[in-house]
Design an enzyme around this catalytic site. Structure first.
Site, short mmCIF file in Angstrom:
data_model
loop_
_atom_site.label_atom_id
_atom_site.label_comp_id
_atom_site.label_asym_id
_atom_site.label_seq_id
_atom_site.Cartn_x
_atom_site.Cartn_y
_atom_site.Cartn_z
CE1 TYR A 69 -26.97 10.63 -2.76
CE2 TYR A 69 -28.83 10.80 -1.25
CZ TYR A 69 -28.15 11.25 -2.36
OH TYR A 69 -28.64 12.32 -3.07
CE LYS B 68 -25.65 13.76 -1.67
NZ LYS B 68 -24.95 14.63 -2.63
N1 LIG Z 1 -31.83 13.36 -8.33
C1 LIG Z 1 -32.25 13.50 -7.08
O1 LIG Z 1 -33.39 13.11 -6.73
C2 LIG Z 1 -31.36 14.13 -6.04
C3 LIG Z 1 -31.92 14.46 -4.79
C4 LIG Z 1 -31.10 15.04 -3.83
C5 LIG Z 1 -29.78 15.29 -4.11
N2 LIG Z 1 -29.26 14.96 -5.32
C6 LIG Z 1 -27.84 15.21 -5.54
O2 LIG Z 1 -27.62 15.94 -6.73
C7 LIG Z 1 -26.35 15.59 -7.26
C8 LIG Z 1 -26.49 15.21 -8.72
O3 LIG Z 1 -27.33 14.08 -8.80
P1 LIG Z 1 -28.05 13.61 -10.13
O4 LIG Z 1 -29.41 13.22 -9.75
O5 LIG Z 1 -27.82 14.61 -11.20
O6 LIG Z 1 -27.23 12.26 -10.40
P2 LIG Z 1 -26.63 11.60 -11.72
O7 LIG Z 1 -26.39 10.18 -11.38
O8 LIG Z 1 -27.47 11.94 -12.91
O9 LIG Z 1 -25.23 12.36 -11.87
C9 LIG Z 1 -24.15 12.13 -10.99
C10 LIG Z 1 -22.86 12.23 -11.77
O10 LIG Z 1 -21.76 11.98 -10.87
C11 LIG Z 1 -20.80 11.23 -11.58
N3 LIG Z 1 -19.90 10.51 -10.69
C12 LIG Z 1 -20.17 9.44 -9.92
N4 LIG Z 1 -19.07 9.02 -9.29
C13 LIG Z 1 -18.06 9.85 -9.67
C14 LIG Z 1 -16.68 9.92 -9.37
N5 LIG Z 1 -16.09 9.05 -8.53
N6 LIG Z 1 -15.93 10.91 -9.93
C15 LIG Z 1 -16.50 11.81 -10.77
N7 LIG Z 1 -17.81 11.77 -11.11
C16 LIG Z 1 -18.57 10.82 -10.56
C17 LIG Z 1 -21.64 10.27 -12.43
O11 LIG Z 1 -20.88 9.70 -13.49
C18 LIG Z 1 -22.75 11.19 -12.91
O12 LIG Z 1 -22.39 11.83 -14.14
C19 LIG Z 1 -25.81 14.47 -6.38
O13 LIG Z 1 -24.96 15.01 -5.40
C20 LIG Z 1 -27.06 13.92 -5.74
O14 LIG Z 1 -26.80 13.30 -4.50
C21 LIG Z 1 -30.02 14.39 -6.30
#
Ligand SMILES: NC(=O)c1ccc[n+]([C@@H]2O[C@H](COP(=O)([O-])OP(=O)(O)OC[C@H]3O[C@@H](n4cnc5c(N)ncnc54)[C@H](O)[C@@H]3O)[C@@H](O)[C@H]2O)c1
Length: 250
Positions: free
Chosen positions: A143, A147
């Protein structure tokens, strides 16, 4: 304020967590929001489409239909990602490929699909949702590598297509309370409380913290901002708070 009146906004992974909150806030500011997500995630969302961002044909078909129906794509938010909490020596080749594919290849495919229209209109904004993991080691090797790659893609698109009127920026969220943490919280329910101690602002983030930054970067308020990676991380990347507590006297 309706900064996105008559604007068409695609949010990948918009069926859950940060993406779902972004969808709400963009819509509240007047945008026509289309979500690309997996089947289980789009059901409850108006504007949801089943699009696997790693599937080039599916991405191209969806973007072509949106452009035919709505005339344009003004904003693309590359937000979809997956992360499995697997120790490095146990990460399989399939898992590595899957994590890199959603974050990095998915952002490439979606950007490549919307860019010709943006270039033709000399207007567009792409926001890549990166992570603090992209600039500092915090676990989750596949991951994190993806990123980091996404930050390179952000700079590439910003410089290459800036002369065409297209901006591209990244956000680096710290820990945000969303379903992506479910697997880890099942194993360790107080994990986010422990993590919060590392944050100078004293808490982990909420999806709104990231969504508001995405709205800013996507909007005309950020008209002269491109190629940046904005930490939205409660101060995590600014320094090491637990160490500072040990070495700095009051
Ligand atoms: N939550 C955290 O702590 C955090 C921290 C840093 C970065 N992020 C980033 O924020 C973003 C959102 O994360 P989140 O925490 O809301 O995650 P989440 O898991 O709640 O949401 C991610 C979404 O992406 C969708 N997804 C996965 N694979 C897919 C595909 N092949 N095609 C289309 N959709 C797909 C999933 O179905 C889900 O709805 C991500 O890029 C994550 O890396 C999150």
């Amino acid at each position: 304020m309706a900064r996105f009146q008559n604007r068409v906004v695609i949010i990948t992974g918009g069926g859950s967590g940060i993406g779902a909150t972004m969808a709400e806030l963009f819509a509240a500011e007047g945008a026509s929001v289309i979500i690309f997500d997996r089947e289980a995630a789009v059901a409850d969302h108006p504007g949801g489409r089943v699009v696997d961002v790693t599937d080039r044909a599916a991405v191209r078909e969806a973007v072509a239909e949106i452009e035919a129906d709505l005339g344009r794509v003004d904003v693309l938010i590359n937000n979809a990602a997956i992360a499995a909490d697997t120790p490095f020596l146990e990460v399989t080749e399939e898992q590595w490929d899957a994590e890199v594919a959603v974050t990095l290849k998915g952002s490439f495919l979606c950007s490549q699909a919307v860019l010709p229209g943006m270039i033709a209109r000399r207007s567009g904004s792409i926001v890549n949702i990166g992570s603090v993991n992209g600039v500092q080691y915090l676990g989750n090797e596949a991951y994190s590598a993806a990123k980091s790659g996404l930050l390179s893609l952000t700079r590439s698109l910003a410089v290459r297509y800036g002369p065409d009127g297209v901006r591209c920026n990244a956000i680096l969220p710290g820990t945000i309370r969303t379903p992506i943490w479910d697997q880890r919280l099942a194993a360790e329910p107080d994990r986010l409380e422990k993590v919060a101690r590392w944050y100078p602002l004293g808490r982990v983030g909420a999806p709104e913290d990231v969504a508001r930054a995405a709205l800013f970067l996507a909007s005309d308020d950020a008209a002269w901002i491109t190629g940046v990676a904005l930490p939205v991380d409660g101060g995590l990347l600014a320094g090491n708070l637990p160490m500072t507590r040990e070495v700095v006297s009051e």
